[in-house]
Design a protein around this motif. Structure first.
Motif, PDB file in Angstrom:
ATOM      1  N   LEU A  51       0.822  -1.202   0.000  1.00 55.88           N
ATOM      2  CA  LEU A  51       0.000   0.000   0.000  1.00 55.88           C
ATOM      3  C   LEU A  51       0.858   1.255   0.000  1.00 55.88           C
ATOM      4  CD1 LEU A  51      -2.558   1.665   0.261  1.00 55.88           C
ATOM      5  CD2 LEU A  51      -2.593   1.139   2.707  1.00 55.88           C
ATOM      6  N   HIS A 118      -2.185   4.248  -8.106  1.00 55.19           N
ATOM      7  CA  HIS A 118      -1.357   3.166  -7.565  1.00 55.19           C
ATOM      8  C   HIS A 118      -1.069   2.165  -8.680  1.00 55.19           C
ATOM      9  CE1 HIS A 118       0.534   0.624  -4.638  1.00 55.19           C
ATOM     10  NE2 HIS A 118       0.014   1.252  -3.603  1.00 55.19           N
ATOM     11  N   TYR A 122      -0.734  -3.865  -7.558  1.00 54.82           N
ATOM     12  CA  TYR A 122      -1.273  -3.973  -6.200  1.00 54.82           C
ATOM     13  C   TYR A 122      -2.663  -4.601  -6.189  1.00 54.82           C
ATOM     14  CZ  TYR A 122      -2.425  -2.583  -1.391  1.00 54.82           C
ATOM     15  OH  TYR A 122      -2.789  -2.586  -0.069  1.00 54.82           O
ATOM     16  N   LEU A 131     -10.062  -0.136  -1.519  1.00 56.95           N
ATOM     17  CA  LEU A 131      -8.965   0.646  -0.957  1.00 56.95           C
ATOM     18  C   LEU A 131      -9.296   2.131  -0.890  1.00 56.95           C
ATOM     19  CD1 LEU A 131      -6.066   1.047   0.006  1.00 56.95           C
ATOM     20  CD2 LEU A 131      -5.343   1.006  -2.397  1.00 56.95           C
ATOM     21  N   LEU A 143      -8.432  -0.868   6.320  1.00 58.43           N
ATOM     22  CA  LEU A 143      -7.239  -1.116   5.509  1.00 58.43           C
ATOM     23  C   LEU A 143      -6.605  -2.449   5.876  1.00 58.43           C
ATOM     24  CD1 LEU A 143      -5.548   2.410   5.520  1.00 58.43           C
ATOM     25  CD2 LEU A 143      -6.780   1.329   3.636  1.00 58.43           C
TER      26      LEU A 143
END
Length: 443
Positions: A51, A118, A122, A131, A143
């Motif tokens: 993250l 991101h 991921y 997320l 999270l």
């Protein structure tokens, strides 16, 4: 998991070099200082989480940020920005897009908006939806609940649980289950610390990619977005029921997108399209993998179809879903990509027709928890980039009052104005009249 780094999973490597961006507005969001404080606590509990990590493409690892550098890292990653114009969400995403060589995430917080960038390594759209909502809510527990991420072992176990009829259709793949022990970590929720006005005033501000002297759309991949109101969707459903009953609305939208782009002079591939198929549907609800839903669990598949014919498009889609072909495709794609030295593009693609990629989601995990403000207009715009020079990638998601339509494409090949007109005119009756339905109605 190693405290300093973790290996990028085989399901994730195929997405090397690809990024996802999601912008939501108007929503209640924490301040940059509050979100940084939250992520500092999160990383203290899970220091190697991707993250908030950097990407080492050479070693294919997520590199954890050293403890002494976390505060500065997060202050660069979490920045203040303007709220978007709700009618130009894709321009907002493009405006704050990180540099092409960036190897770390970015979160842009407005007064009433959040925009997340991101690496696609991921997770997929389903994962990023969860997320970005948890970041907007400021929930450390939320999270932490996204871990552990689903890896190749989950896909393998799901694959071997499929019935023999599926194997006969796929052919003998010779796969064996791979067991993996995952240490689950839970973290108690800690209230977000209130920040002072001075903290917020001193926080870094995102520098927009666009200035008065630079076009709003930069680089190779550009974005466009539009919405279909509920009234337009009702009209489209009525047209579908009258002309091709039994076909999904998604199939009609795919055919309409193809025709709309052709009308704008874009030479489209008439022989088929790409779509993403989520393998979560094949994970047994009572299995130990049912809770491992975060990660890259969708496979891109090319479907042979007559792109003017909603029936042909829908039939091809149903065949992939019913056969479960995306599941062995995901596993084999991960295994073959994992042994390559690189996943970067090869030689330039010669000129040819543009192939459509279309993904439609009736909903996404986490949407019910979005902290919307007020009862007015709401926007949820998601895009992926970069896109191949001969491709248009369209994403559709249904919200309460409308359907979001967003597109990614190569602006050095396609005219951005033409793409915007195409995605903005999908319910035009004149366009729908050009779809191939008469032959089926006569049967």
């Amino acid at each position: 998991m190693n405290a300093t780094h973790s290996r990028i999973g085989l399901l994730d490597i195929p997405w090397e070099g690809h990024w996802t961006a999601i912008a939501i507005a108007p929503v209640s969001v924490p301040t940059p200082a509050e979100l940084t404080d939250l992520l500092m606590r999160f990383l203290a509990a899970d220091p190697a989480s991707p993250l908030a990590a950097t990407i080492d493409a050479k070693s294919r690892r997520w590199n954890a940020v050293p403890v002494a550098e976390r505060q500065d890292f997060l202050r660069r990653a979490i920045v203040s920005g303007d709220d978007p114009d709700l009618e130009k969400m894709s321009e907002h995403i493009d405006r704050y897009r990180p540099d092409a060589d960036s190897n770390s995430p970015r979160i842009v917080l407005g007064q009433h908006s959040i925009c997340l960038y991101h690496s696609h390594m991921y997770g997929d759209a389903s994962s990023f939806s969860q997320l970005v909502v948890q970041l907007a809510l400021g929930h450390q527990e939320g999270l932490s609940g996204l871990e552990p991420r689903a890896g190749l072992a989950v896909a393998l176990r799901t694959l071997i649980r499929q019935p023999g009829s599926s194997y006969r259709e796929w052919g003998k793949l010779g796969l064996r289950p791979v067991k993996r022990i995952i240490n689950r970590r839970t973290t108690s929720r800690v209230p977000i610390r209130s920040s002072t006005t001075a903290e917020n005033a001193a926080w870094p501000t995102a520098v927009p990619a666009a200035t008065a002297h630079v076009p709003a759309i930069q680089g190779k991949t550009a974005f466009a977005d539009s919405i279909l109101t509920n009234a337009q969707l009702r009209d489209l459903t009525r047209w579908r029921n009258q002309n091709c009953r039994g076909v999904s609305l998604t199939s009609v939208l795919i055919a309409a997108t193809y025709r709309a782009t052709m009308i704008e002079g874009i030479p489209m591939n008439p022989a088929g399209y790409y779509s993403l198929f989520d393998i979560r549907r094949y994970v047994p609800a009572n299995s130990r993998d049912a809770a491992k839903k975060f990660g890259n669990l969708a496979k891109s598949v090319f479907l042979d179809a007559d792109m003017t014919d909603p029936f042909s498009i829908g039939t091809a889609m149903e065949q992939v879903i019913e056969s479960g072909w995306a599941l062995p495709g995901l596993v084999m794609g991960a295994l073959t990509t994992g042994i390559r030295r690189t996943t970067h593009d090869g030689p330039p693609v010669p000129d040819g027709p543009v192939t459509l990629s279309f993904v439609s989601m009736p909903t996404l995990p986490g949407l019910a928890e979005v902290p919307w403000l007020g009862e007015g207009a709401r926007r949820y715009c998601g895009v992926g980039y970069p896109v191949g020079r001969l491709g248009i990638s369209v994403f559709a998601i249904r919200l309460r009052g409308h359907m979001e339509i967003s597109a990614s494409f190569d602006s050095t090949v396609l005219d951005p104005a033409a793409v915007r007109r195409a995605v903005g005119g999908l319910t035009d009756p004149a366009l729908l009249s050009q779809l191939t339905v008469a032959g089926h109605l006569a049967k």
